[in-house]
Design a protein around this motif. Structure first.
Motif, mmCIF file in Angstrom:
data_model
loop_
_atom_site.group_PDB
_atom_site.id
_atom_site.type_symbol
_atom_site.label_atom_id
_atom_site.label_comp_id
_atom_site.label_asym_id
_atom_site.label_seq_id
_atom_site.Cartn_x
_atom_site.Cartn_y
_atom_site.Cartn_z
ATOM 1 N N SER A 12 2.337 -10.248 -49.256
ATOM 2 C CA SER A 12 3.772 -9.813 -49.178
ATOM 3 C C SER A 12 4.918 -11.097 -49.289
ATOM 4 C CB SER A 12 4.139 -8.936 -48.163
ATOM 5 O OG SER A 12 3.823 -9.424 -46.823
ATOM 6 N N ASP A 13 4.347 -12.258 -48.776
ATOM 7 C CA ASP A 13 5.349 -13.300 -48.590
ATOM 8 C C ASP A 13 4.619 -14.609 -48.337
ATOM 9 O OD1 ASP A 13 4.153 -13.171 -46.055
ATOM 10 O OD2 ASP A 13 6.194 -12.572 -45.172
ATOM 11 N N ASN A 14 5.207 -15.760 -48.315
ATOM 12 C CA ASN A 14 4.732 -16.977 -47.664
ATOM 13 C C ASN A 14 4.968 -16.929 -46.356
ATOM 14 O OD1 ASN A 14 3.624 -18.428 -49.876
ATOM 15 N ND2 ASN A 14 5.722 -18.204 -50.882
ATOM 16 N N ARG A 15 4.149 -17.599 -45.526
ATOM 17 C CA ARG A 15 4.388 -17.474 -43.953
ATOM 18 C C ARG A 15 3.772 -18.581 -43.300
ATOM 19 N NH1 ARG A 15 1.848 -11.898 -42.095
ATOM 20 N NH2 ARG A 15 3.499 -11.164 -43.510
ATOM 21 N N ILE A 16 4.306 -18.956 -41.864
ATOM 22 C CA ILE A 16 3.523 -20.225 -41.126
ATOM 23 C C ILE A 16 3.008 -19.494 -39.875
ATOM 24 C CG2 ILE A 16 3.864 -21.953 -39.773
ATOM 25 C CD1 ILE A 16 6.595 -22.426 -41.958
ATOM 26 N N VAL A 17 1.515 -19.765 -39.896
ATOM 27 C CA VAL A 17 0.862 -19.417 -38.549
ATOM 28 C C VAL A 17 0.387 -20.624 -37.835
ATOM 29 C CG1 VAL A 17 0.071 -17.233 -39.844
ATOM 30 C CG2 VAL A 17 -1.272 -19.509 -39.900
ATOM 31 N N ARG A 18 0.038 -20.213 -36.606
ATOM 32 C CA ARG A 18 -0.764 -21.349 -35.864
ATOM 33 C C ARG A 18 -2.151 -20.882 -35.192
ATOM 34 N NH1 ARG A 18 3.636 -22.207 -30.725
ATOM 35 N NH2 ARG A 18 3.635 -19.935 -30.067
ATOM 36 N N MET A 19 -2.880 -21.671 -35.208
ATOM 37 C CA MET A 19 -4.289 -21.215 -34.610
ATOM 38 C C MET A 19 -4.843 -22.360 -33.819
ATOM 39 S SD MET A 19 -5.548 -20.550 -38.608
ATOM 40 C CE MET A 19 -4.607 -21.915 -39.127
ATOM 41 N N LEU A 20 -5.529 -21.936 -32.953
ATOM 42 C CA LEU A 20 -6.268 -22.631 -31.862
ATOM 43 C C LEU A 20 -7.397 -23.032 -32.433
ATOM 44 C CD1 LEU A 20 -6.609 -23.899 -28.937
ATOM 45 C CD2 LEU A 20 -8.118 -21.954 -28.574
ATOM 46 N N TYR A 21 -7.631 -24.327 -32.538
ATOM 47 C CA TYR A 21 -9.032 -25.182 -33.085
ATOM 48 C C TYR A 21 -9.796 -25.553 -32.044
ATOM 49 C CZ TYR A 21 -11.729 -29.046 -35.114
ATOM 50 O OH TYR A 21 -12.808 -29.810 -35.197
ATOM 51 N N ASP A 22 -11.060 -24.952 -31.668
ATOM 52 C CA ASP A 22 -11.803 -25.033 -30.921
ATOM 53 C C ASP A 22 -13.094 -25.832 -31.470
ATOM 54 O OD1 ASP A 22 -13.588 -25.140 -28.599
ATOM 55 O OD2 ASP A 22 -13.369 -23.107 -27.895
ATOM 56 N N GLU A 23 -13.358 -27.062 -31.230
ATOM 57 C CA GLU A 23 -14.370 -27.727 -31.992
ATOM 58 C C GLU A 23 -15.709 -27.723 -31.372
ATOM 59 O OE1 GLU A 23 -14.092 -32.266 -31.469
ATOM 60 O OE2 GLU A 23 -12.086 -31.740 -31.086
ATOM 61 N N GLN A 24 -15.919 -27.048 -29.982
ATOM 62 C CA GLN A 24 -16.661 -26.914 -29.348
ATOM 63 C C GLN A 24 -17.732 -25.371 -29.890
ATOM 64 O OE1 GLN A 24 -17.998 -28.965 -27.177
ATOM 65 N NE2 GLN A 24 -15.722 -30.006 -27.854
ATOM 66 N N LYS A 25 -16.953 -24.740 -30.518
ATOM 67 C CA LYS A 25 -17.574 -23.587 -31.193
ATOM 68 C C LYS A 25 -18.463 -23.884 -32.479
ATOM 69 C CE LYS A 25 -14.508 -19.840 -29.286
ATOM 70 N NZ LYS A 25 -13.617 -18.834 -29.548
ATOM 71 N N PRO A 26 -19.358 -23.133 -32.752
ATOM 72 C CA PRO A 26 -20.055 -23.326 -34.199
ATOM 73 C C PRO A 26 -19.496 -23.572 -35.379
ATOM 74 C CG PRO A 26 -21.179 -21.409 -32.855
ATOM 75 C CD PRO A 26 -19.553 -21.657 -32.228
ATOM 76 N N SER A 27 -19.582 -24.164 -36.130
ATOM 77 C CA SER A 27 -19.083 -24.458 -37.476
ATOM 78 C C SER A 27 -18.871 -23.094 -38.144
ATOM 79 C CB SER A 27 -20.051 -25.245 -38.542
ATOM 80 O OG SER A 27 -19.440 -25.283 -39.609
ATOM 81 N N GLY A 28 -17.526 -22.715 -38.423
ATOM 82 C CA GLY A 28 -17.143 -21.757 -39.288
ATOM 83 C C GLY A 28 -16.419 -20.731 -38.309
ATOM 84 N N GLN A 29 -16.700 -20.992 -36.929
ATOM 85 C CA GLN A 29 -16.063 -20.141 -35.958
ATOM 86 C C GLN A 29 -15.059 -20.705 -34.865
ATOM 87 O OE1 GLN A 29 -18.989 -17.835 -33.903
ATOM 88 N NE2 GLN A 29 -20.451 -17.917 -35.643
ATOM 89 N N GLN A 30 -14.410 -21.867 -35.656
ATOM 90 C CA GLN A 30 -13.778 -22.785 -34.694
ATOM 91 C C GLN A 30 -12.199 -22.426 -34.785
ATOM 92 O OE1 GLN A 30 -14.906 -26.659 -35.895
ATOM 93 N NE2 GLN A 30 -16.979 -26.782 -34.983
#
Length: 388
Positions: A146-164
């Protein structure tokens, strides 16, 4: 690697504009090519201050040090991590990948939900929280259904690849979307506030409407609220009259510069003054109308189609998509001090993003798998370059 023979003379000579920047206000070069009175503005450097600054040499140099990573799909945004590593977004796959800048190893963090890639839209700009060391937040600008938007996400490098990647927290939405002109660049400034370059989504009337978020540079808090001191009351709008802004960078005096796609005539590099009107669609390139803030440099649209920019060694470095070259614009204050100089013409194809790597080094990202390029084996790639 030479993609095609480099012409002896550029088809259109870059024209430097070092005068006429108005303080009163104010498709050829897309990706492939009622105003209010500001309540306040911040002052730019005075002529006396600019005269005291030293300009870099009129001519510089570029050396490709090495290829950092290859075989990237539609890379767009790049964010260097403070402890090492580069985060890169894939516009069309909606993924964020970590690249080890020493070995080139790629580790996918995960896919960002809600991205709706089409045309020039998708997962675009990335930025790290100014408090990344403690909050590990990654910001992203993307096109949704529906639009352009800005989000923020926690990056947890201790989790498995693809789930960080943690679930996205939408901090800002409602930026107009289109098949073209979605803007997409985000960056935290020296003031620790978040800036976003937006496009007018093909609706040119949005650019002059200060109540619209399209065709603007926006400035907001890390939580997505209008930043204190913005020129329009209770508004995130910082400057207007833009067509499609995809380059944002600050010099060592904390002055903001922005690259902008023109239509059929002129692409632009602008020095940004809060509350000013940069002319589109009434003006493309330099104008004699003092209502509009003139660019400090302009190019024929075949020579640039500018996306990312960075500041290093006293110059702005501007990545060209259709132009397939890296431009150096030496600065003295907020003016170009010499003619722009082109490097890497045709050698690596379309150039999307350029980011400071510290000192005289830059990271440079190609964009040949975006549907408008001519990808070769190894595309797309991240290069480390040394500049002067």
């Amino acid at each position: 690697m030479q993609r095609r023979a480099v012409s002896a003379v550029l088809a259109a000579t870059a024209l430097v504009l070092t005068a006429g920047c108005s303080s009163d206000g104010g498709g050829g070069s897309s990706d492939g090519a009622d105003s209010a009175t500001p309540s306040s503005t911040t002052s730019r450097s005075s002529p006396t201050e600019q005269a005291a600054e030293e300009a870099p040499p009129a001519k510089g140099s570029v050396k490709v040090v090495r290829t950092v990573a290859e075989d990237l799909s539609t890379p767009w945004g790049l964010a260097p991590l403070p402890g090492g590593g580069l985060l890169v977004s894939s516009r069309d796959e909606a993924t964020i990948t970590r690249v080890d800048e020493e070995t080139g190893k790629k580790t996918e963090l995960g896919e960002v939900p809600g991205v709706s890639p089409a045309g020039e839209g998708g997962l675009m700009g990335l930025a790290l929280s100014p408090d990344y060391a403690s909050d590990h937040m990654v910001y992203a600008y993307f096109t949704s259904a529906s639009d352009n938007r800005i989000v923020r996400m926690l990056y947890d490098e201790q989790k498995p690849s693809g789930q960080q990647l943690g679930a996205p927290d939408t901090i800002f939405k409602g930026i107009p979307k289109g098949y073209i002109h979605n803007g997409g660049r985000i960056a935290f400034g020296p003031d620790k506030l978040l800036y976003a370059g937006t496009g007018e989504s093909g609706d040119t009337g949005l650019s002059q409407d200060t109540k619209s978020l399209g065709g603007k540079i926006l400035r907001m808090t890390p939580e997505g609220e209008p930043a204190p001191g913005n020129p329009f009351p209770d508004s995130p709008v910082y400057s207007y009259g833009h067509r499609n802004v995809q380059g944002l960078a600050w010099d060592d005096k904390q002055r903001l510069f922005a690259a902008e796609f023109g239509q059929d005539t002129w692409d632009e590099l602008n020095a940004i003054t809060p509350g000013d009107n940069y002319g589109w669609p009434e003006a493309e390139g330099r104008s004699s109308d003092s209502e509009y803030h003139n660019p400090i440099a302009q190019w024929g649209t075949d020579e640039a189609s500018p996306s990312g920019i960075a500041h290093a060694e006293g110059s702005v470095w501007m990545a060209g998509l259709k132009g397939q070259r890296l431009w150096r614009i030496p600065l003295k204050g907020t003016e170009a001090s010499a003619d722009p100089q082109a490097f890497l013409e045709g050698e690596y194809g379309r150039l999307r993003t350029v980011v400071s790597a510290g000192g005289d080094k830059l990271w440079l990202v190609t964009s040949n798998t975006d549907g408008r390029g001519d990808p070769e084996e190894g595309d797309d790639r991240i290069l480390e370059i040394q500049v002067s």
